[in-house]
Design a protein around this motif. Sequence first.
Motif, PDB file in Angstrom:
ATOM      1  N   ALA A 252      33.103  27.133  52.088  1.00  0.00           N
ATOM      2  CA  ALA A 252      32.027  26.527  50.988  1.00  0.00           C
ATOM      3  C   ALA A 252      31.588  25.418  51.156  1.00  0.00           C
ATOM      4  O   ALA A 252      30.372  24.994  51.049  1.00  0.00           O
ATOM      5  CB  ALA A 252      32.307  26.949  49.583  1.00  0.00           C
ATOM      6  N   GLU A 253      32.439  24.464  51.586  1.00  0.00           N
ATOM      7  CA  GLU A 253      32.183  23.255  51.776  1.00  0.00           C
ATOM      8  C   GLU A 253      31.533  22.871  53.018  1.00  0.00           C
ATOM      9  O   GLU A 253      30.513  22.179  53.136  1.00  0.00           O
ATOM     10  CB  GLU A 253      33.721  22.390  51.841  1.00  0.00           C
ATOM     11  CG  GLU A 253      34.290  22.211  50.792  1.00  0.00           C
ATOM     12  CD  GLU A 253      35.565  21.436  50.704  1.00  0.00           C
ATOM     13  OE1 GLU A 253      36.230  21.452  51.877  1.00  0.00           O
ATOM     14  OE2 GLU A 253      36.322  21.090  49.541  1.00  0.00           O
TER      15      GLU A 253
ATOM     16  N   PRO B   3      28.609  24.487  42.349  1.00  0.00           N
ATOM     17  CA  PRO B   3      30.059  24.331  42.954  1.00  0.00           C
ATOM     18  C   PRO B   3      31.024  25.019  41.592  1.00  0.00           C
ATOM     19  O   PRO B   3      31.989  25.385  42.069  1.00  0.00           O
ATOM     20  CB  PRO B   3      30.428  22.925  42.931  1.00  0.00           C
ATOM     21  CG  PRO B   3      28.984  22.294  43.242  1.00  0.00           C
ATOM     22  CD  PRO B   3      27.798  23.310  42.614  1.00  0.00           C
ATOM     23  N   SER B   4      30.694  24.987  40.538  1.00  0.00           N
ATOM     24  CA  SER B   4      31.329  25.630  39.740  1.00  0.00           C
ATOM     25  C   SER B   4      31.638  27.200  39.872  1.00  0.00           C
ATOM     26  O   SER B   4      32.482  27.713  39.336  1.00  0.00           O
ATOM     27  CB  SER B   4      30.955  25.335  38.095  1.00  0.00           C
ATOM     28  OG  SER B   4      29.707  26.197  37.820  1.00  0.00           O
ATOM     29  N   ARG B   5      30.648  27.652  40.612  1.00  0.00           N
ATOM     30  CA  ARG B   5      30.734  29.223  41.021  1.00  0.00           C
ATOM     31  C   ARG B   5      31.385  29.702  42.301  1.00  0.00           C
ATOM     32  O   ARG B   5      31.712  30.679  42.254  1.00  0.00           O
ATOM     33  CB  ARG B   5      29.179  29.767  40.897  1.00  0.00           C
ATOM     34  CG  ARG B   5      28.536  29.903  39.833  1.00  0.00           C
ATOM     35  CD  ARG B   5      27.128  30.324  40.097  1.00  0.00           C
ATOM     36  NE  ARG B   5      26.134  30.438  39.033  1.00  0.00           N
ATOM     37  CZ  ARG B   5      24.865  30.738  39.120  1.00  0.00           C
ATOM     38  NH1 ARG B   5      24.399  31.459  40.167  1.00  0.00           N
ATOM     39  NH2 ARG B   5      23.912  30.852  38.172  1.00  0.00           N
ATOM     40  N   TRP B   6      31.743  28.491  42.856  1.00  0.00           N
ATOM     41  CA  TRP B   6      32.433  28.479  44.349  1.00  0.00           C
ATOM     42  C   TRP B   6      33.683  29.322  44.100  1.00  0.00           C
ATOM     43  O   TRP B   6      33.953  30.489  44.823  1.00  0.00           O
ATOM     44  CB  TRP B   6      32.747  27.629  44.894  1.00  0.00           C
ATOM     45  CG  TRP B   6      31.399  26.684  45.327  1.00  0.00           C
ATOM     46  CD1 TRP B   6      30.154  27.334  45.231  1.00  0.00           C
ATOM     47  CD2 TRP B   6      31.420  25.579  46.168  1.00  0.00           C
ATOM     48  NE1 TRP B   6      29.426  26.194  45.599  1.00  0.00           N
ATOM     49  CE2 TRP B   6      29.848  25.229  46.272  1.00  0.00           C
ATOM     50  CE3 TRP B   6      32.176  24.574  46.599  1.00  0.00           C
ATOM     51  CZ2 TRP B   6      29.463  24.051  47.012  1.00  0.00           C
ATOM     52  CZ3 TRP B   6      31.808  23.683  47.388  1.00  0.00           C
ATOM     53  CH2 TRP B   6      30.299  23.179  47.472  1.00  0.00           C
ATOM     54  N   PRO B   7      34.624  29.230  43.033  1.00  0.00           N
ATOM     55  CA  PRO B   7      35.894  30.168  43.141  1.00  0.00           C
ATOM     56  C   PRO B   7      35.882  31.227  42.723  1.00  0.00           C
ATOM     57  O   PRO B   7      36.375  32.094  43.320  1.00  0.00           O
ATOM     58  CB  PRO B   7      36.556  29.165  42.030  1.00  0.00           C
ATOM     59  CG  PRO B   7      36.085  27.606  41.987  1.00  0.00           C
ATOM     60  CD  PRO B   7      34.648  27.951  42.280  1.00  0.00           C
ATOM     61  N   ALA B   8      34.859  31.714  42.015  1.00  0.00           N
ATOM     62  CA  ALA B   8      34.610  33.121  41.661  1.00  0.00           C
ATOM     63  C   ALA B   8      33.862  33.858  42.529  1.00  0.00           C
ATOM     64  O   ALA B   8      33.968  35.053  42.927  1.00  0.00           O
ATOM     65  CB  ALA B   8      33.851  33.134  40.444  1.00  0.00           C
ATOM     66  N   SER B   9      33.029  32.924  43.551  1.00  0.00           N
ATOM     67  CA  SER B   9      32.596  33.749  44.823  1.00  0.00           C
ATOM     68  C   SER B   9      33.320  34.298  45.555  1.00  0.00           C
ATOM     69  O   SER B   9      32.951  35.394  46.490  1.00  0.00           O
ATOM     70  CB  SER B   9      31.552  32.560  45.343  1.00  0.00           C
ATOM     71  OG  SER B   9      32.499  31.935  46.246  1.00  0.00           O
ATOM     72  N   GLY B  10      34.633  33.861  45.868  1.00  0.00           N
ATOM     73  CA  GLY B  10      35.416  34.570  46.677  1.00  0.00           C
ATOM     74  C   GLY B  10      34.997  33.840  48.213  1.00  0.00           C
ATOM     75  O   GLY B  10      35.867  34.212  48.987  1.00  0.00           O
TER      76      GLY B  10
ATOM     77  N   ARG C 230      25.757  41.974  53.655  1.00  0.00           N
ATOM     78  CA  ARG C 230      26.976  41.376  53.294  1.00  0.00           C
ATOM     79  C   ARG C 230      27.107  41.006  51.900  1.00  0.00           C
ATOM     80  O   ARG C 230      26.607  39.931  51.524  1.00  0.00           O
ATOM     81  CB  ARG C 230      27.586  40.564  54.236  1.00  0.00           C
ATOM     82  CG  ARG C 230      27.870  41.227  55.727  1.00  0.00           C
ATOM     83  CD  ARG C 230      28.277  40.344  56.749  1.00  0.00           C
ATOM     84  NE  ARG C 230      27.118  40.415  57.657  1.00  0.00           N
ATOM     85  CZ  ARG C 230      27.198  40.182  58.898  1.00  0.00           C
ATOM     86  NH1 ARG C 230      28.236  39.799  59.536  1.00  0.00           N
ATOM     87  NH2 ARG C 230      26.104  40.091  59.700  1.00  0.00           N
ATOM     88  N   GLU C 231      28.413  41.386  51.322  1.00  0.00           N
ATOM     89  CA  GLU C 231      28.682  40.813  50.036  1.00  0.00           C
ATOM     90  C   GLU C 231      28.782  39.153  50.059  1.00  0.00           C
ATOM     91  O   GLU C 231      28.499  38.872  49.045  1.00  0.00           O
ATOM     92  CB  GLU C 231      29.520  41.636  49.341  1.00  0.00           C
ATOM     93  CG  GLU C 231      30.067  41.142  47.850  1.00  0.00           C
ATOM     94  CD  GLU C 231      29.140  41.467  46.987  1.00  0.00           C
ATOM     95  OE1 GLU C 231      28.846  40.529  45.925  1.00  0.00           O
ATOM     96  OE2 GLU C 231      28.114  42.306  47.273  1.00  0.00           O
ATOM     97  N   GLU C 232      29.665  38.988  51.088  1.00  0.00           N
ATOM     98  CA  GLU C 232      29.935  37.397  51.243  1.00  0.00           C
ATOM     99  C   GLU C 232      28.599  36.338  51.085  1.00  0.00           C
ATOM    100  O   GLU C 232      28.400  35.553  50.551  1.00  0.00           O
ATOM    101  CB  GLU C 232      30.592  37.128  52.457  1.00  0.00           C
ATOM    102  CG  GLU C 232      32.226  37.611  52.454  1.00  0.00           C
ATOM    103  CD  GLU C 232      32.029  39.256  53.166  1.00  0.00           C
ATOM    104  OE1 GLU C 232      33.067  39.396  53.591  1.00  0.00           O
ATOM    105  OE2 GLU C 232      30.824  39.729  53.230  1.00  0.00           O
ATOM    106  N   ALA C 233      27.477  37.370  51.752  1.00  0.00           N
ATOM    107  CA  ALA C 233      26.255  36.436  51.953  1.00  0.00           C
ATOM    108  C   ALA C 233      25.564  36.489  50.541  1.00  0.00           C
ATOM    109  O   ALA C 233      24.929  35.391  50.141  1.00  0.00           O
ATOM    110  CB  ALA C 233      25.189  37.119  52.841  1.00  0.00           C
ATOM    111  N   ALA C 234      25.600  37.552  49.857  1.00  0.00           N
ATOM    112  CA  ALA C 234      25.166  37.606  48.412  1.00  0.00           C
ATOM    113  C   ALA C 234      25.988  36.610  47.704  1.00  0.00           C
ATOM    114  O   ALA C 234      25.225  35.929  46.728  1.00  0.00           O
ATOM    115  CB  ALA C 234      25.153  39.036  47.763  1.00  0.00           C
TER     116      ALA C 234
END
Length: 177
Positions: A168-169, A155-162, A142-146
């Motif tokens: 995420a928290e 944490p700076s990547r979290w917003p772009a991760s979708g 799954r893309e969400e897992a990747a």
Amino acid sequence: MTRALHLGRRFVRALSSRPPRDRDVAWVSGILEPAELELWRSLPNHDRRYTIRVAKDVETRLAGTEYAGQPRWLAAALLHDVGKLDAGLGVVGRSVATVMGAVAGPVRVDRWAQTSGFRRRAAWYLHHDDRGADRIRAAGGREEAARWASAHHHPSRWPASGVPVPVAEALEAADNA
């Protein structure tokens, strides 16, 4: 101090080679797709036991939210550390790599990835996030897992991760509990 305590506990637990309990493996089998399950099964026993604890904690943290009961977030918890496989390090090697990385800093660790031997393996271990994302995608996971594997230490990547902020928290809190 909390991070050191967390890592110390993980080290002690990792010394045991016992496999996860059969009922836990059955629970994981009901969450992961076949290719994801094969990838998860390639983890050493201590990592599989750890990711089960993380995923069950995530399940608890998301209970009662709009994200509860969504296997994709549990899959993210179960697969987030698969990039550690690339380094081929055991428990002691991982511990040494962690200390080396903390002392050396990120710029030097990045240079190590271009070398050979233990320093390269340490760099691969310390960069397991992106390597894990690649493994998950290569396995057809799954893309969400990747995306979570890639973002989980940044944490700076979290917003772009979708990955939604509450998820995420929950994932981060469970990984560091």
